[in-house]
Design a protein around this motif. Sequence first.
Motif, PDB file in Angstrom:
ATOM      1  N   CYS A   1       0.835  -1.193   0.000  1.00 51.29           N
ATOM      2  CA  CYS A   1       0.000   0.000   0.000  1.00 51.29           C
ATOM      3  C   CYS A   1       0.882   1.261   0.000  1.00 51.29           C
ATOM      4  O   CYS A   1       1.759   1.407   0.854  1.00 51.29           O
ATOM      5  CB  CYS A   1      -0.885  -0.007   1.235  1.00 51.29           C
ATOM      6  SG  CYS A   1      -1.915   1.449   1.388  1.00 51.29           S
TER       7      CYS A   1
ATOM      8  N   CYS B   1      -0.380   3.397   3.466  1.00 52.25           N
ATOM      9  CA  CYS B   1      -0.049   3.005   4.843  1.00 52.25           C
ATOM     10  C   CYS B   1       1.131   2.042   4.920  1.00 52.25           C
ATOM     11  O   CYS B   1       1.586   1.702   6.013  1.00 52.25           O
ATOM     12  CB  CYS B   1      -1.273   2.428   5.553  1.00 52.25           C
ATOM     13  SG  CYS B   1      -1.660   0.725   5.141  1.00 52.25           S
TER      14      CYS B   1
ATOM     15  N   CYS C   1      -5.841  -2.214  -0.357  1.00 48.48           N
ATOM     16  CA  CYS C   1      -5.115  -2.562   0.863  1.00 48.48           C
ATOM     17  C   CYS C   1      -6.125  -3.071   1.903  1.00 48.48           C
ATOM     18  O   CYS C   1      -7.073  -2.367   2.223  1.00 48.48           O
ATOM     19  CB  CYS C   1      -4.406  -1.318   1.385  1.00 48.48           C
ATOM     20  SG  CYS C   1      -3.724  -1.543   3.038  1.00 48.48           S
TER      21      CYS C   1
ATOM     22  N   CYS D   1      -6.206  -0.405   5.111  1.00 51.88           N
ATOM     23  CA  CYS D   1      -6.784   0.943   5.071  1.00 51.88           C
ATOM     24  C   CYS D   1      -7.734   1.149   3.891  1.00 51.88           C
ATOM     25  O   CYS D   1      -8.299   2.232   3.737  1.00 51.88           O
ATOM     26  CB  CYS D   1      -5.668   1.992   5.039  1.00 51.88           C
ATOM     27  SG  CYS D   1      -4.857   2.159   3.428  1.00 51.88           S
TER      28      CYS D   1
ATOM     29  N   SER E   1      -7.176   1.596   0.879  1.00 54.40           N
ATOM     30  CA  SER E   1      -6.638   2.405  -0.217  1.00 54.40           C
ATOM     31  C   SER E   1      -6.554   1.578  -1.494  1.00 54.40           C
ATOM     32  O   SER E   1      -6.253   0.382  -1.444  1.00 54.40           O
ATOM     33  CB  SER E   1      -5.233   2.905   0.154  1.00 54.40           C
ATOM     34  OG  SER E   1      -4.602   3.456  -0.993  1.00 54.40           O
TER      35      SER E   1
HETATM   36 ZN   LIG Z   1      -3.065   0.714   3.340  1.00 52.29          ZN
END
Ligand SMILES: [Zn+2]
Lengths: 149, 387
Positions: free
Chosen positions: A39, A42, A53, A56, A58
């Motif tokens: 990611c 993060c 991810c 998080c 993302s």
């Molecule tokens: Zn992440």
Amino acid sequence: MNGITDAAVFESFPGVAIDHDNIEHYRGILQRRLLVNRCADCGTWHEPARSRCPACWSTRVEPTKISGRGVIALFTVLHHGPPATGIDYQEGHPVAAVELAEQPGLRFTATIVDCKRETLRIGLPVELTWIERVGVPVPAFRPAEPRNA
Amino acid sequence: MTLPIKDRVAIAGLGSTPFSRDAGRAAGAMVLDACVGAVRDAGLTASDIDGLCGSNVVPARYVQGALGIPECTWHANLTIPFQHQIIESMNAIHAGMCSTVLAYHGVYRASGTSRAASADPFRARYGAGPNVLFQTPDTFEGAVGHSPWARRYLDKYGVGREVFGKVAINNRSNAVLNERAAMRQPLTMEDYLSARLVREPLTLYDMDLPVDGADAFIITSAERARDLPHRPVLIHAAALGQNDRPFSAQMLDVDCTGQQIAIRQLWRHSDVRLGDVDVFFPYDGFSIITVRWFETAGYCDDGEANAFFDAHWETSTDRILIDGRVAVNTHGGSMSEGATQGSGHFREAAAQLRGEAGVRQVPNAKHALVTPGGFFFNAGAVMLRTE
Ligand SMILES: [Zn+2]
């Protein structure tokens, strides 16, 4: 991106479920680069490759080259499996989930080479190497060379 | 916490074929035999059925057309193991989608299961089936998945392969008494330990046995079931379990599986406690799964199954008998009766609670715990009881 076309990736891995989320991983294998999704927001790694991810959510996940260091978390020795060049199931085909140095619990599954049966164990430090099957590179791990601290 | 669905839905009819390596019959024909058996067993006819629940091996529309079931208001072709069919049928009936479900499962030794199976033209034409091997030899997905965890279990707890052998022997000793079972020759620990390793540390005896055959069930409201010929088998509590690492290679450890999640939920919802269970049906697709179900259900601590089996072994019958009373996989399980992905476990549990298990009957069995599925993505737990 680089010189290897999607068509070449599909042709090199017949029968493998290649999709938009994992094709970079397979393109990397053809260049002997082992890429695992990380990611960009993060820093969490995940495997197998997906579009987000899991930590998080993302979508900025990037196929990222790993160090190639790890330890065997799990293994089996197969005496039965899909026929493949260079594999002798009579003798036994070792397969391990290698816990990568990048992150606890992040594992990549591959065969183990240059390793005596009695050496193979959970916790064995290993490092990435490359073998070939019918001209296509295959990631594998071997017992790690002792390192200076 | 008690759920409103508790004891409201029941198994009211059972039908099965024998199980064998080669029945010489189509999957559809075997499913129809089991279905006709279950409908008649419940004293019903085609027009009483308004729900169908199977899988894509033999889809619901095949059964509905073949048996001339006039109208269904609910149907589903689900994945395995068979707790999904039991639980979704229960939910559909309780929700009012339909009143009486014919739930079934057919198994057919597909060409992907072995070289012998692929040499049979009927099996070749049937297709590779769900057991086709994954294309890469370097994976823990598919049939390989539980083998590295069996290795991890032995290393982590410092026990020998005998713990797995005891599961295989228990199941075989029970199958000897089951006329439907495919494997009825007694098995010794010597046989087990000398067997060829297939996926280390597991042997052929650690794995379920691909067979031909079918099971079918009539599931309806408990209220309706009380008017039918047989003692209703009530679905008392049910749960599924899965966590966020549902892949063999990524699972954190043997005690971080879907099994923990399913069993915790079951114990939250069940008034029947472990000590009340009269007969236990842990899944045995691979022996390591069964070992862990004993530990996860709470019969013993993690890593203690080997000692538990020794302490609860009935020597005269060469099988597990918990506290001298609770028999385990009395039909022989998927290893020895045949691989039915849990439908055999439910059918035998229901037969035991009806008092119709013949020479295998556990005296006065009132409560049965069925725990289908393995570690990664298909664990479940169901408590069945009679009134
Ligand atoms: Zn992440």
